[in-house]
Scaffold this active site. Structure first.
Site, PDB file in Angstrom:
ATOM      1  CB  SER A 179     -42.757 -14.515  69.095  1.00  9.62           C
ATOM      2  OG  SER A 179     -42.515 -15.826  68.684  1.00  9.62           O
ATOM      3  CG  ASP A 346     -38.548 -14.309  62.253  1.00 12.03           C
ATOM      4  OD1 ASP A 346     -38.108 -15.431  62.535  1.00 12.03           O
ATOM      5  OD2 ASP A 346     -39.415 -13.727  62.919  1.00 12.03           O
ATOM      6  CG  HIS A 379     -38.331 -15.067  66.090  1.00  9.15           C
ATOM      7  ND1 HIS A 379     -39.451 -14.783  65.352  1.00  9.15           N
ATOM      8  CD2 HIS A 379     -38.781 -15.435  67.328  1.00  9.15           C
ATOM      9  CE1 HIS A 379     -40.542 -14.974  66.082  1.00  9.15           C
ATOM     10  NE2 HIS A 379     -40.162 -15.354  67.298  1.00  9.15           N
TER      11      HIS A 379
END
Length: 399
Positions: A179, A346, A379
């Site tokens: 991320s 995601d 995610h």
């Protein structure tokens, strides 16, 4: 009759190795270290007179200091990537399934290090060391608030480089991050290509495009609308807790998927259904799934700071690999072989952001590969589901 697993000796050996690995990882105890520097120049040309960040390491640095793997952490995390501070800790570092003796990132072979970001979200966590808006400005003796300079992903990279250089390290074996950590990883490869022979971007991107920028801005709005925010000057007043909680509720939802939420809603504890009594009879009545989300946010908010969240949002919005005019300009500097691991479902950093960077690298004739993570967690597949790509990660970093 023998159990099927025991019919073949190679399975027995594998099972024993797995058990030994589990016992070894249970003993991976870590200590938070502190790094300090002065007069740190930010990417936008300002100066932070005093900077302190925490860092952790796992494994042993070899004599040549060339077995270093840097792990760059995600938005709400810190340098606690693996192991425990004490044997009694209830939870290990977020990638403990990946990092440790005999694991994909094998601490019997590699010296793994991670550094707390500037403006780290968990500023009230006793195991986090960070400099940000909640820190004392040496010029005033009061908290910086919004006088703290805007910081970028490149600034996080520069602080990490200072930490590494303080240990006599001048090259990495690999850099890997998830991320916001993926942004740091790829920016390392663009800023210091001779340092980085291998780069892994997990649930990441090469840049924050218009869609990602507006999505991130949605997290900032509740804080700015909270009257207790006081334009960032709240440290001697009531903090903007309600705004922070609302922002964290959005973040959790964006990091998951509808399927994940519906599975939570079907649990006995939540038992979500449309015609719940309280919402039916009062506009102020709250749904059980909303209560569940809020309770999680309330717990996390106790360790977080609203201004720090705004600064991390801005650092993420400002991100483009290479910090130049366009993505291609940054990517062409990369010498590392690259591996992108986006999550197929995601909704936060959507797979196309990794696909775009990977394809541009391939088109430039560079060594880049992409594989998708699967699972129901969106995610968060890149955090709680990282084990599914453990073998690929191991092979990538050991070649």
């Amino acid at each position: 009759m023998k159990h099927p697993i025991l019919r073949h000796s190679r399975y027995v050996v594998g099972f024993v190795v797995l058990l030994l690995s589990a016992f070894a990882s249970a003993d991976l105890l870590v200590v938070k270290q502190r790094f300090e520097t002065v007069n740190f120049k930010t990417f936008n040309g300002e100066t932070i007179k005093q900077v302190a960040v925490g860092w952790e390491s796992y494994g042993k640095l070899n004599a040549q200091k060339d077995n270093v793997i840097l792990v760059t952490h995600y938005f709400s995390a810190n340098s606690h990537a693996a192991g425990k501070y004490t044997k009694d800790d209830l939870q290990a570092g977020y990638w403990d399934a990946l990092i440790g003796p005999g694991k994909a990132i094998d601490t019997n072979k590699f010296y793994v290090i991670s550094v707390d970001s500037l403006a780290n979200l968990g500023v009230h966590n006793p195991n986090v060391i960070t400099t940000g808006p909640a820190s004392i400005n040496p010029d005033t003796g009061k908290e910086y608030g919004l006088d703290f300079p805007v910081v970028t992903i490149r600034d996080f990279v520069e602080v990490q480089k200072l930490v590494l250089e303080s240990l006599g390290i001048n090259k990495l074996h690999a850099v890997i991050g998830a991320s916001m950590g993926s942004m740091q990883a790829i920016d390392w490869a663009t800023a210091y290509p001779d340092w980085v022979p291998r780069m892994i971007s997990v649930i990441g991107s090469g840049q924050s495009d218009a869609w990602a920028t507006v999505l991130l801005e949605r997290w900032a709005i509740p804080i700015r609308l909270d009257p207790n925010w006081r334009n960032g000057d709240y440290y001697t007043h009531t903090p903007p807790t309600e705004g922070l909680i609302a922002a964290l509720m959005f973040i959790t939802q964006d990091a998951l998927t509808p399927k994940a939420f519906n599975q939570i809603g079907m649990t006995k504890e939540v038992n979500h259904h449309a015609l719940q009594t309280e919402p039916l009879h009062s506009i102020n009545g709250s749904y059980s799934i909303v209560n569940w989300l809020r309770e999680r946010a309330e717990t996390r908010a106790k360790l977080f700071d609203a201004n720090h969240l705004l600064y991390l949002i801005r650092a993420s919005q400002l991100f483009i690999a290479g910090h130049g005019e366009n993505l291609a300009e940054g990517l062409k500097k990369i010498k590392a072989k690259s591996l992108f691991l986006p999550s197929s479902n995601d909704l936060l950093l959507m797979p196309y952001l990794s696909q775009e960077a990977n394809q541009q690298l391939i088109d430039m004739g560079k060594d880049s590969h992409l594989e998708e993570l699967s699972g129901d967690s969106g995610h968060l597949n890149g955090v709680i589901g990282i084990s599914q790509k453990a073998q690929e990660i191991k092979e990538f970093i050991e070649k």
